[in-house]
Design a protein around this motif. Structure first.
Motif, PDB file in Angstrom:
ATOM      1  N   ARG A 206      23.111  30.060  46.110  1.00  0.00           N
ATOM      2  CA  ARG A 206      24.264  30.419  45.295  1.00  0.00           C
ATOM      3  C   ARG A 206      23.787  30.907  43.935  1.00  0.00           C
ATOM      4  NH1 ARG A 206      26.925  24.768  46.327  1.00  0.00           N
ATOM      5  NH2 ARG A 206      24.705  24.393  46.711  1.00  0.00           N
ATOM      6  N   LEU A 207      24.466  31.915  43.421  1.00  0.00           N
ATOM      7  CA  LEU A 207      24.080  32.544  42.160  1.00  0.00           C
ATOM      8  C   LEU A 207      25.223  32.446  41.165  1.00  0.00           C
ATOM      9  CD1 LEU A 207      22.109  34.279  40.490  1.00  0.00           C
ATOM     10  CD2 LEU A 207      23.146  36.299  41.541  1.00  0.00           C
ATOM     11  N   GLN A 208      24.936  31.848  40.008  1.00  0.00           N
ATOM     12  CA  GLN A 208      25.918  31.740  38.929  1.00  0.00           C
ATOM     13  C   GLN A 208      25.388  32.521  37.728  1.00  0.00           C
ATOM     14  OE1 GLN A 208      29.075  30.043  38.860  1.00  0.00           O
ATOM     15  NE2 GLN A 208      29.215  31.306  37.026  1.00  0.00           N
ATOM     16  N   ILE A 209      26.154  33.518  37.260  1.00  0.00           N
ATOM     17  CA  ILE A 209      25.728  34.376  36.153  1.00  0.00           C
ATOM     18  C   ILE A 209      26.661  34.176  34.966  1.00  0.00           C
ATOM     19  CG2 ILE A 209      25.463  36.762  35.390  1.00  0.00           C
ATOM     20  CD1 ILE A 209      24.587  37.498  38.167  1.00  0.00           C
ATOM     21  N   SER A 210      26.054  34.017  33.797  1.00  0.00           N
ATOM     22  CA  SER A 210      26.813  33.930  32.547  1.00  0.00           C
ATOM     23  C   SER A 210      26.336  35.043  31.617  1.00  0.00           C
ATOM     24  CB  SER A 210      26.607  32.567  31.887  1.00  0.00           C
ATOM     25  OG  SER A 210      27.011  31.522  32.753  1.00  0.00           O
ATOM     26  N   THR A 211      27.244  35.613  30.827  1.00  0.00           N
ATOM     27  CA  THR A 211      26.893  36.649  29.862  1.00  0.00           C
ATOM     28  C   THR A 211      27.631  36.394  28.556  1.00  0.00           C
ATOM     29  OG1 THR A 211      28.674  38.234  30.263  1.00  0.00           O
ATOM     30  CG2 THR A 211      26.851  38.254  31.826  1.00  0.00           C
ATOM     31  N   ASP A 212      27.295  37.231  27.548  1.00  0.00           N
ATOM     32  CA  ASP A 212      28.004  37.154  26.274  1.00  0.00           C
ATOM     33  C   ASP A 212      29.157  38.152  26.211  1.00  0.00           C
ATOM     34  OD1 ASP A 212      26.475  39.391  26.298  1.00  0.00           O
ATOM     35  OD2 ASP A 212      25.461  39.041  24.392  1.00  0.00           O
ATOM     36  N   GLN A 213      29.533  38.722  27.367  1.00  0.00           N
ATOM     37  CA  GLN A 213      30.628  39.687  27.431  1.00  0.00           C
ATOM     38  C   GLN A 213      31.910  38.995  27.922  1.00  0.00           C
ATOM     39  OE1 GLN A 213      29.982  43.430  26.785  1.00  0.00           O
ATOM     40  NE2 GLN A 213      28.608  42.081  25.652  1.00  0.00           N
ATOM     41  N   VAL A 268      22.542  36.416  31.117  1.00  0.00           N
ATOM     42  CA  VAL A 268      22.225  37.818  30.832  1.00  0.00           C
ATOM     43  C   VAL A 268      22.853  38.188  29.491  1.00  0.00           C
ATOM     44  CG1 VAL A 268      22.365  40.193  31.643  1.00  0.00           C
ATOM     45  CG2 VAL A 268      22.199  38.327  33.294  1.00  0.00           C
ATOM     46  N   PRO A 269      22.064  38.255  28.408  1.00  0.00           N
ATOM     47  CA  PRO A 269      22.626  38.648  27.108  1.00  0.00           C
ATOM     48  C   PRO A 269      22.749  40.162  27.008  1.00  0.00           C
ATOM     49  CG  PRO A 269      20.305  38.106  26.879  1.00  0.00           C
ATOM     50  CD  PRO A 269      20.645  37.898  28.328  1.00  0.00           C
ATOM     51  N   LEU A 270      23.947  40.672  27.192  1.00  0.00           N
ATOM     52  CA  LEU A 270      24.181  42.115  27.163  1.00  0.00           C
ATOM     53  C   LEU A 270      24.450  42.637  25.751  1.00  0.00           C
ATOM     54  CD1 LEU A 270      26.495  42.543  30.265  1.00  0.00           C
ATOM     55  CD2 LEU A 270      24.068  43.079  30.105  1.00  0.00           C
ATOM     56  N   LYS A 377      16.891  48.153  32.089  1.00  0.00           N
ATOM     57  CA  LYS A 377      16.449  46.768  31.976  1.00  0.00           C
ATOM     58  C   LYS A 377      16.306  46.390  30.511  1.00  0.00           C
ATOM     59  CE  LYS A 377      14.030  46.337  36.362  1.00  0.00           C
ATOM     60  NZ  LYS A 377      12.790  45.959  37.027  1.00  0.00           N
ATOM     61  N   PRO A 378      16.884  45.227  30.112  1.00  0.00           N
ATOM     62  CA  PRO A 378      16.764  44.798  28.733  1.00  0.00           C
ATOM     63  C   PRO A 378      15.473  44.050  28.501  1.00  0.00           C
ATOM     64  CG  PRO A 378      18.065  43.238  29.919  1.00  0.00           C
ATOM     65  CD  PRO A 378      17.663  44.317  30.900  1.00  0.00           C
ATOM     66  N   SER A 379      15.201  43.815  27.255  1.00  0.00           N
ATOM     67  CA  SER A 379      14.104  42.944  26.874  1.00  0.00           C
ATOM     68  C   SER A 379      14.636  42.034  25.779  1.00  0.00           C
ATOM     69  CB  SER A 379      12.912  43.758  26.371  1.00  0.00           C
ATOM     70  OG  SER A 379      11.859  42.894  25.999  1.00  0.00           O
ATOM     71  N   PRO A 380      14.559  40.740  25.884  1.00  0.00           N
ATOM     72  CA  PRO A 380      13.862  40.011  26.950  1.00  0.00           C
ATOM     73  C   PRO A 380      14.677  39.905  28.231  1.00  0.00           C
ATOM     74  CG  PRO A 380      14.866  38.488  25.426  1.00  0.00           C
ATOM     75  CD  PRO A 380      15.113  39.871  24.860  1.00  0.00           C
ATOM     76  N   SER A 381      14.035  39.425  29.312  1.00  0.00           N
ATOM     77  CA  SER A 381      14.700  39.232  30.592  1.00  0.00           C
ATOM     78  C   SER A 381      15.661  38.064  30.514  1.00  0.00           C
ATOM     79  CB  SER A 381      13.661  38.974  31.686  1.00  0.00           C
ATOM     80  OG  SER A 381      12.802  40.073  31.799  1.00  0.00           O
ATOM     81  N   PRO A 382      16.652  38.031  31.415  1.00  0.00           N
ATOM     82  CA  PRO A 382      17.603  36.906  31.398  1.00  0.00           C
ATOM     83  C   PRO A 382      16.928  35.607  31.760  1.00  0.00           C
ATOM     84  CG  PRO A 382      17.901  38.230  33.350  1.00  0.00           C
ATOM     85  CD  PRO A 382      16.953  38.985  32.471  1.00  0.00           C
ATOM     86  N   LYS A 383      17.503  34.519  31.243  1.00  0.00           N
ATOM     87  CA  LYS A 383      16.990  33.199  31.585  1.00  0.00           C
ATOM     88  C   LYS A 383      17.482  32.796  32.958  1.00  0.00           C
ATOM     89  CE  LYS A 383      16.901  31.731  26.757  1.00  0.00           C
ATOM     90  NZ  LYS A 383      17.383  30.745  25.765  1.00  0.00           N
ATOM     91  N   GLN A 384      16.595  32.192  33.744  1.00  0.00           N
ATOM     92  CA  GLN A 384      16.941  31.823  35.116  1.00  0.00           C
ATOM     93  C   GLN A 384      16.593  30.370  35.347  1.00  0.00           C
ATOM     94  OE1 GLN A 384      15.491  34.476  38.088  1.00  0.00           O
ATOM     95  NE2 GLN A 384      15.646  32.984  39.720  1.00  0.00           N
ATOM     96  N   ASP A 385      17.453  29.677  36.091  1.00  0.00           N
ATOM     97  CA  ASP A 385      17.232  28.266  36.361  1.00  0.00           C
ATOM     98  C   ASP A 385      17.763  27.931  37.734  1.00  0.00           C
ATOM     99  OD1 ASP A 385      16.651  25.574  36.010  1.00  0.00           O
ATOM    100  OD2 ASP A 385      18.665  25.154  35.259  1.00  0.00           O
TER     101      ASP A 385
END
Length: 401
Positions: A206-213, A268-270, A377-385
């Motif tokens: 399962r994949l849970q994604i959070s962003t600042d958008q 993912v900080p967009l 692709k952004p820099s830095p990469s998104p944090k993954q856990d």
């Protein structure tokens, strides 16, 4: 050979006795199994039960033991006479359906504990249990992660948790893997006596994604597109997936490793990514630069303030010791104090300007570009856990395998 002949005679005698029982009780016995029903209906049930009993005898003689067991059981349901359960159990025993044979012979003893052949039935049950123990097959059960509940043949409680080994009778069985927050996965297996086998459950991740958008979409090829913010994790097969996250004016695309049976969480900080193909969001970048400058000015002001403080301390010492002060030292102290004041002022102005630009970009002053932008692709990469998925809600998307 002699014991087998005696046992067969016993069975034949019992079947004959059962036929006599039906012939007599259908006439003289009170209609207790059918209390509250019309007499005509009671007679019809008894007549039908006698027909099913005779059919069971016929099947038994032809060694069609499964058909015999079914016919005897139908006679039992129609008549309510517990003696027929013995015939059901014996027929299943002959058919090598040991679990069912044990069940119906035990039910026979439960309903007729004082039956004349109770001791013989007890011995039969023990013999059946010994036969089952000798035929047991061991199945090693594993899954993508440990701690998955394994249910055998729709039993009310899990038999074990992965990794584990279950002992089963020969034949067809269903094994169901259950994990909180995931749909059960069922496998059907057929095993032989004393066989050693294994079953592996490939659990979806399962994949849970959070962003600042505040709004946007998450796209996974072959799975679908989902709206941000995600209220529930996305179900995906274990492995690497290309994931695209699109915000109001930015987009990110990259490969994410999804672990079976776990929830993979990424941030993912967009905010620092412009909608262009790798272009920089000038307002956002400028706001970050001004905030950084503010911090630098503040540090400079602190350093100069410390120098001014040291100069004032030295002037006080000279005044007390010599009755006068060094003019150069006075000038250095004043210069340091003036520089510290300017640094503090610049730090405040930079901080206010950076905050203003950030608010302008966030609330409507951002990029005016409207054309569709290719992934970048952004820099830095998104944090993954990765973490276990206990207690998660139901899934979005469709898992495979």
């Amino acid at each position: 050979m002699k014991g087998s002949t005696i046992r067969q005679r016993r069975i034949t005698s019992l079947l004959t006795a059962m036929a006599v029982c039906f012939s007599v009780t259908a006439i003289v016995a009170p209609p207790s199994p059918f209390v509250g029903e019309a007499t005509a209906q009671s007679k019809a049930d008894i007549e039908q039960a006698k027909k099913r009993f005779r059919a069971g005898k016929k099947f038994y003689g032809e060694e069609k033991f499964l058909e015999a067991a079914q016919a005897f059981y139908e006679a039992y349901e129609l008549s309510g006479r517990s003696e027929l359960l013995y015939n059901v159990g014996r027929s299943y025993w002959k058919a090598k359906e040991l679990k069912k044979a044990e069940k119906f012979l035990q039910q026979y003893l439960n309903e007729l504990p004082d039956a004349p052949n109770a001791d013989e039935v007890v011995e039969s049950i023990i013999q059946i249990q010994e036969e089952m123990a000798a035929q047991m097959a061991n199945v090693e059960v594993k899954a993508s992660r440990a701690g998955v509940d394994i249910v055998v043949d729709k039993e009310p409680e899990p038999r074990c948790q992965t990794p584990c080994t279950v002992s089963l009778l020969p034949g067809e069985h269903t094994l169901t893997a259950r994990l909180d927050g995931m749909k059960p996965i069922t496998r059907t297996i057929t095993i032989e006596a004393e066989q050693q086998s294994s079953v592996h459950f490939d659990l979806p991740g399962r994949l849970q994604i959070s962003t600042d958008q505040r709004t946007g979409t998450v796209s996974v090829p072959g799975v679908g597109q989902f709206s941000l913010p995600l209220s529930q994790p996305i179900a995906l097969p274990a492995g690497t997936h290309t994931v695209t996250v699109a915000g109001e004016d930015a987009r990110w695309s990259g490969d994410i490793e999804v672990v079976g049976g776990d929830v993979t969480r990424i941030l993912v900080p967009l905010g620092g990514i412009d909608g262009g193909a790798g272009d920089i969001n000038l307002l956002r970048t400028a706001s970050y630069g001004l905030v950084g400058a503010s911090a630098g000015f503040l540090v400079g002001g602190i350093v100069l303030g410390m120098q001014a403080s040291d100069a004032h301390a030295a002037l006080d010492s000279q005044q007390k010791a010599l009755g006068g002060v060094d003019p150069d030292l006075v000038e250095r102290g004043q210069s340091a104090q003036s520089g510290a004041n300017w640094m503090y002022a610049l730090s405040a102005v930079s901080l206010a300007s950076g905050a203003g630009l950030f608010a302008w970009d966030l609330y409507g002053g951002g990029s005016s570009q409207e054309e569709e932008i290719p992934p970048s692709k952004p820099s830095p990469s998104p944090k993954q856990d990765n973490e276990p998925g206990e207690g998660d809600d139901d899934l979005l998307g469709i898992g495979s395998n």
